[in-house]
Every structure is written in structure tokens, then in C-alpha cells.
Design a protein around this motif. Structure first.
Motif, PDB file in Angstrom:
ATOM      1  N   GLY A  73     -30.268  38.201   1.263  1.00  0.00           N
ATOM      2  CA  GLY A  73     -31.611  38.203   0.696  1.00  0.00           C
ATOM      3  C   GLY A  73     -32.622  37.566   1.617  1.00  0.00           C
ATOM      4  N   ARG A  74     -32.308  37.544   2.889  1.00  0.00           N
ATOM      5  CA  ARG A  74     -33.192  36.979   3.909  1.00  0.00           C
ATOM      6  C   ARG A  74     -32.691  37.447   5.269  1.00  0.00           C
ATOM      7  N   PRO A  75     -33.532  37.449   6.288  1.00  0.00           N
ATOM      8  CA  PRO A  75     -33.039  37.755   7.637  1.00  0.00           C
ATOM      9  C   PRO A  75     -32.073  36.659   8.094  1.00  0.00           C
ATOM     10  N   VAL A  76     -30.978  37.054   8.704  1.00  0.00           N
ATOM     11  CA  VAL A  76     -29.962  36.112   9.174  1.00  0.00           C
ATOM     12  C   VAL A  76     -29.867  36.208  10.693  1.00  0.00           C
ATOM     13  N   GLU A  77     -29.946  35.074  11.349  1.00  0.00           N
ATOM     14  CA  GLU A  77     -29.831  35.083  12.810  1.00  0.00           C
ATOM     15  C   GLU A  77     -28.437  35.530  13.217  1.00  0.00           C
ATOM     16  N   PRO A  78     -28.321  36.534  14.074  1.00  0.00           N
ATOM     17  CA  PRO A  78     -27.002  36.997  14.504  1.00  0.00           C
ATOM     18  C   PRO A  78     -26.375  36.025  15.500  1.00  0.00           C
ATOM     19  N   PRO A  79     -25.043  36.061  15.652  1.00  0.00           N
ATOM     20  CA  PRO A  79     -24.382  35.184  16.626  1.00  0.00           C
ATOM     21  C   PRO A  79     -24.946  35.337  18.036  1.00  0.00           C
ATOM     22  N   LEU A  80     -25.442  36.534  18.372  1.00  0.00           N
ATOM     23  CA  LEU A  80     -25.957  36.778  19.721  1.00  0.00           C
ATOM     24  C   LEU A  80     -27.033  35.767  20.098  1.00  0.00           C
ATOM     25  N   ALA A  81     -27.930  35.455  19.176  1.00  0.00           N
ATOM     26  CA  ALA A  81     -29.038  34.547  19.506  1.00  0.00           C
ATOM     27  C   ALA A  81     -28.506  33.169  19.887  1.00  0.00           C
ATOM     28  N   HIS A  82     -27.556  32.665  19.103  1.00  0.00           N
ATOM     29  CA  HIS A  82     -26.975  31.348  19.399  1.00  0.00           C
ATOM     30  C   HIS A  82     -26.189  31.384  20.702  1.00  0.00           C
ATOM     31  N   ILE A  83     -25.398  32.422  20.887  1.00  0.00           N
ATOM     32  CA  ILE A  83     -24.581  32.541  22.100  1.00  0.00           C
ATOM     33  C   ILE A  83     -25.465  32.637  23.339  1.00  0.00           C
ATOM     34  N   ASN A  84     -26.536  33.405  23.247  1.00  0.00           N
ATOM     35  CA  ASN A  84     -27.450  33.521  24.396  1.00  0.00           C
ATOM     36  C   ASN A  84     -28.049  32.166  24.775  1.00  0.00           C
ATOM     37  N   ARG A  85     -28.356  31.346  23.782  1.00  0.00           N
ATOM     38  CA  ARG A  85     -28.901  30.013  24.088  1.00  0.00           C
ATOM     39  C   ARG A  85     -27.876  29.175  24.837  1.00  0.00           C
ATOM     40  N   ILE A  86     -26.613  29.272  24.428  1.00  0.00           N
ATOM     41  CA  ILE A  86     -25.556  28.510  25.108  1.00  0.00           C
ATOM     42  C   ILE A  86     -25.369  29.018  26.533  1.00  0.00           C
ATOM     43  N   PHE A  87     -25.409  30.336  26.716  1.00  0.00           N
ATOM     44  CA  PHE A  87     -25.228  30.903  28.050  1.00  0.00           C
ATOM     45  C   PHE A  87     -26.398  30.560  28.970  1.00  0.00           C
ATOM     46  N   ALA A  88     -27.581  30.362  28.399  1.00  0.00           N
ATOM     47  CA  ALA A  88     -28.757  30.038  29.214  1.00  0.00           C
ATOM     48  C   ALA A  88     -28.863  28.545  29.511  1.00  0.00           C
ATOM     49  N   ASP A  89     -28.042  27.730  28.845  1.00  0.00           N
ATOM     50  CA  ASP A  89     -28.079  26.283  29.020  1.00  0.00           C
ATOM     51  C   ASP A  89     -27.191  25.888  30.202  1.00  0.00           C
ATOM     52  N   HIS A  90     -27.794  25.314  31.220  1.00  0.00           N
ATOM     53  CA  HIS A  90     -27.033  24.905  32.412  1.00  0.00           C
ATOM     54  C   HIS A  90     -26.643  23.433  32.356  1.00  0.00           C
ATOM     55  N   GLY A  91     -26.877  22.791  31.224  1.00  0.00           N
ATOM     56  CA  GLY A  91     -26.537  21.387  31.068  1.00  0.00           C
ATOM     57  C   GLY A  91     -25.197  21.184  30.404  1.00  0.00           C
ATOM     58  N   PRO A  92     -24.945  20.011  29.871  1.00  0.00           N
ATOM     59  CA  PRO A  92     -23.654  19.691  29.261  1.00  0.00           C
ATOM     60  C   PRO A  92     -23.373  20.474  27.976  1.00  0.00           C
ATOM     61  N   GLY A  93     -24.417  21.063  27.394  1.00  0.00           N
ATOM     62  CA  GLY A  93     -24.209  21.868  26.192  1.00  0.00           C
ATOM     63  C   GLY A  93     -24.073  23.339  26.479  1.00  0.00           C
TER      64      GLY A  93
END
Length: 518
Positions: A73-93
Motif C-alpha cells: 500500500g505504498r512504494p517500497v524501495e527495492p534491494p537494488l537501491a540499498h545495494i547500489n549505495r553499498i557498492f558506491a561506498d569506498h569506506g568501511p561500510g
């Protein structure tokens, strides 16, 4: 209470709205039942792509996003968005510090094994993303681990023969990775898609496990040769590249997936050949992993780097908490949309909930038999109506989407006409019982069967709006436009149930003043 029970919600996958008739299987099909119901009942069109379903603006809708939005009953963020943030993070996270990735290196490197990355060679971000393959290949190579990449060609969520450019881009991306090589290419119909032909999976097993497949020194030239033979990316036969000699003991497998139901057949064959009808014994591997957690039964215990989509307060859960009875009908090719997305990943049935899944005929016959399992599904629905046991019955008709992704206009017209025939039988029974029938598209596909630029077959989903028709119910007018997020609150309104606070959609039967425009 609005409406009269039972409520039947007919979900029409791939049934988009488009004014132009050219290449439009929905408009070209003979649909007297749908046309009559739409002309004489309250109706609206719903936004089913982009931000309306949790995707980036302008992105085409698809099954996963649509069903998650319908269920939540609402838009749900897909796993892709979260995964892309992790892949773009060059730090400890970031992905380089991921503990599971470190575990893979620690297991494989001391044994001299290799890591086999298996994933979709596509920029679509639906079945997978080639950037994930390239980043993982570079990271593992930097750790001194041998990496073989097995490119699964798309052709469903991308142009049917656009994979050659995607592969070229990928090869450029890994050119500096000293220990990473392309090991094979093959179409997604070979053990990667939801339902895979056992013979095709066995052929791929022989290619990857025993290196029994044609070799090519130039994989892009191989794809071009397949295109000239009339093969699209999803049907590319397995071909081996370079010095690849098969998966060896002590190697590790990493399925670079974005959907929890993809790659089951392939991993099952590689980890337990006997269970998939092959006579060979299982090979001792260093480990089996997946980017996103696979849903059971996967045939293999793969350790995930990321969890699949999940949420609570789904439509099914809310109906159950109200003490009502519900039945959901679907067929096996679309079953994952129900379990993995519409129900928020809930593994068990809720109290008062029942699910029936009919077997989809072999998809190789879809062009000749576009009705798929619609007859059996409708039979179950009509039987359920006669028992008067359920407050709401949801039926998923996936024909227009499944046949539409073949790119065959004539067959897709047949799929739409088959649905219309069965809608007639359902509408007749609902009419006798004074219930409510809702026809709801989920995402666009069949309305755009030819590429607007190429004029050739189009297999991709679209940004089209979808129809919402309410036969019976309150009888009042509906707003001209809503979103898929409004469907769950509307159903709850009909049932007299207050929606949970997590649902940001609005009942389509509410006064316009109560609605907030996006």
C-alpha cells in the motif's frame, strides 16, 4: 461498509494503457467482456512505474515493484537501491569490507581455488546489474583470487539483441583486473529464469561443470553470430571463453542476483546434479553464495550478502488480522510475485489465508498456447466462489506479461483474448452473488509490443499506466488517476477495515479532498 462480498481482485500483469493501436496487443485484441465492464463501471488509470512503485523517476514498472507496492500500500524501495549505495561506498561500510566477501577470499585463496561470478550482463537492474559483476570481479582480483565471470545475457528487460553492447562495456570495465576473465556467456533461459527447461539446465551444467560447450575467442563475435541466426539474448546457447576449463573442486560460486527466485535451477544443478536429474555426483566446493538471499526451495543453501525485500503490515496480513478469510490464486511462473513481493517476504501463511498455485505449462509453448494456466486458475476461482467461504479472492493472470516478453504480437493478442474469455465467466458468477469484481493492471507490457525506434519486437516492460475497474462495490465515481499504492487501501475500504499507518496510499473511493497529490 462499502461493497458486497465476496470481492474478487483480478490482477492483470502486462495490461497497460496506450492510446495508439499499432503494436498494441491490448487494443488489437477482441475483448468484449473487458470493454463492457470498463464502459459500464467506475474506472480509473493507475501510475505503475517510476517513483509511484519505488523506482527511479522514469523507470519502467515491472512485476517485483508492482507487487510490492500492491501488497504494502505504498512504494517500497527495492534491494537494488540499498545495494547500489553499498557498492558506491569506498569506506568501511562499502562492499570491499563486506564480511561475506572477506569470507569468500579466506576460504578460496589458501586452496588455490577460483570464484565463479554468475550474473546478468545487463544494466536493467531488474534481474541483475553488470556493474555489480564488474566491481566484484575487480575486488576479488585485487585480493589475488582467480575470478571467472559467467555472463547471463538478458534480452527480456533490455533490447532483445542489445547484449553485445552491454558485454563490450563490461569487458572494458574489467580490463584492468589482472586475475578476472570472462568464462562463459549464455542466455537467461538456461537455468537462470524463474522456470527453466530441465534440458537447457543440463546443457548449461555440462558447459560450466565439464567444459562441454563450444569455445569462442571473441565472445562479442559469438553473440553477433547468434543474432544473425535469429536468436535473442535470452536464448543464447552456452559458449565458453578463453582458457576456461570448468568449475573445479575448492572453487566457490557467487550468484550475483537481484531477485530471490533467479538462478535456482542453475545453482541446484551445480551443487547437487543428482537432484536435478543428472547422474553425476556433487562437486566439493569452497562455498556457495548469492548477492540477495534466495527463497526456498532453492535446491541449495547459498549464503547471501544482502537480504531480500521485506516489509510488514501487508494487505494479506491486515486482512488476516481482521479475522477475514482470503484466497490467492496464481500459477507457478508468477508464484514468486506473491511470496517474495506482495506478502512482504512472509514465509508462512497468515491465519485465514490460503494460496493455490497451478502449474504453468512449459514456457517454450507459450506462443502456441498463450492461455497458459488461466483455465485451471479460473476453474479454481469459480469453485471457490461456490463455497462462499472467502471474503476476498485474488487471482493473478500473468498471460499478457509472460507471452508479451516473447515479443510475439500475435501470440500476445491471443493471451489478452484468453484472459477476456475467463473474465466473462468470473463476472457472470460474481453478478449472481452480488459481489464486487475489481480488474487491476499491474505494469505495462502488452500495450507496447514493437520498439518505437526500431519497429522490431519489444520484450521490455513499459512506463504505461494500468487500468482499475470496479464492477459492483460502492457504485460511486472514482478519481481519474491514482497509483498502485491506492489499491490496498481501496480493498480494505471495501472490506470495512482501517488501513495500517504504514500504507501511504489512499482509497480510490475516498473524497477527492482527502487525497494528496504526489
Amino acid at each position: 461498509m462499502n461493497g458486497v462480498r465476496p470481492i474478487v481482485l483480478a490482477l492483470l500483469d502486462g495490461w497497460g494503457v496506450r492510446a495508439e493501436r499499432e503494436g498494441n496487443a491490448v487494443a488489437l485484441a477482441r475483448t468484449p467482456i473487458y470493454d463492457r465492464l470498463a464502459a459500464t463501471s467506475p474506472r480509473a488509470v493507475l501510475d505503475a512505474s517510476g517513483v509511484a512503485v519505488g523506482l527511479a523517476a522514469g523507470k519502467p514498472g515491472h512485476a517485483q515493484a508492482a507487487y510490492a507496492t500492491l501488497g504494502a500500500g505504498r512504494p517500497v524501495e527495492p534491494p537494488l537501491a540499498h545495494i547500489n549505495r553499498i557498492f558506491a561506498d569506498h569506506g568501511p561500510g562499502g562492499i570491499a569490507a563486506h564480511p561475506v566477501l572477506k569470507q569468500i577470499v579466506s576460504r578460496v585463496r589458501p586452496l588455490g581455488g577460483a570464484v565463479h561470478l554468475i550474473g546478468a550482463m545487463t544494466p536493467s537492474g531488474i534481474a541483475g546489474h553488470q556493474n555489480h559483476l564488474a566491481v566484484l570481479a575487480a575486488l576479488l582480483s585485487h585480493e589475488g583470487v582467480k575470478v571467472w565471470v559467467h555472463g547471463v545475457m538478458d534480452g527480456i528487460d533490455t533490447d532483445p539483441q542489445g547484449g553485445i553492447e552491454h558485454l563490450r562495456e563490461f569487458l572494458d570495465d574489467i580490463a584492468g583486473a589482472e586475475h578476472a576473465e570472462l568464462g562463459s556467456v549464455f542466455g537467461r533461459s538456461y537455468g537462470f529464469d524463474e522456470l527453466s527447461d530441465p534440458a537447457a539446465t543440463a546443457k548449461l551444467w555440462r558447459a560450466l561443470a565439464e567444459a562441454e560447450a563450444p569455445y569462442t575467442e571473441y565472445p562479442t563475435a559469438y553473440l553477433d553470430e547468434c543474432y544473425r541466426k535469429g536468436l535473442n539474448d535470452d536464448r543464447i546457447p552456452p559458449a565458453l571463453v578463453s582458457s576456461f576449463r570448468g568449475v573445479r573442486p575448492d572453487d566457490a560460486l557467487l550468484l550475483v542476483n537481484l531477485q530471490p527466485d533467479h538462478g535456482h535451477a542453475l545453482l541446484g544443478a551445480l551443487t547437487d546434479p543428482v537432484s536435478t536429474g543428472l547422474s553425476q555426483k556433487a562437486m566439493p566446493l569452497s562455498g556457495v553464495y548469492s548477492l540477495v538471499r534466495l527463497t526456498p526451495p532453492a535446491g541449495v543453501n547459498a549464503e547471501p550478502l544482502f537480504e531480500a525485500m521485506s516489509f510488514g503490515d501487508s494487505l494479506a496480513e491486515t486482512i488476516s488480522q481482521a479475522g477475514l478469510k482470503q484466497l490467492t490464486l496464481t500459477e507457478s511462473v508468477a508464484e514468486a510475485n506473491l511470496w517474495n513481493f506482495a506478502r512482504g517476504g512472509a514465509a508462512k501463511l497468515f491465519p485465514g489465508e490460503n494460496v493455490l498455485v497451478t502449474d504453468t505449462p512449459p514456457l517454450a509453448q507459450a506462443v502456441k498456447k498463450p492461455e497458459l494456466a488461466a483455465a485451471a486458475l479460473t476453474g479454481e476461482l469459480l469453485s471457490a466462489l461456490k463455497t462462499r467461504e472467502h471474503d476476498i479472492i485474488t487471482a493473478n493472470f500473468c498471460n499478457a506479461a509472460i507471452v508479451g516478453r516473447t515479443g510475439n504480437l500475435r501470440a500476445t493478442i491471443g493471451a489478452v483474448e484468453a484472459i477476456d474469455k475467463y473474465l466473462g465467466k468470473i463476472a457472470a458468477q460474481i453478478g449472481k452473488r452480488g459481489g464486487t469484481l475489481i480488474l487491476c493492471g499491474t505494469y505495462g507490457k502488452a500495450e507496447q509490443m514493437t520498439g518505437p525506434e526500431t519497429g522490431g519486437p519489444c520484450t521490455q516492460t513499459t512506463v504505461a499506466q494500468v487500468p482499475f475497474v470496479m464492477v459492483g462495490g460502492s457504485g460511486g465515481a472514482l478519481p481519474s488517476v491514482g497509483t498502485l499504492a491506492d489499491v490496498a487501501p481501496t480493498i480494505l475500504d471495501l472490506l470495512g477495515i482501517d488501513p495500517p499507518d504504514t500504507m501511504s496510499g489512499f482509497s480510490l473511493m475516498a473524497e477527492r479532498a482527502d487525497r494528496v497529490s504526489a
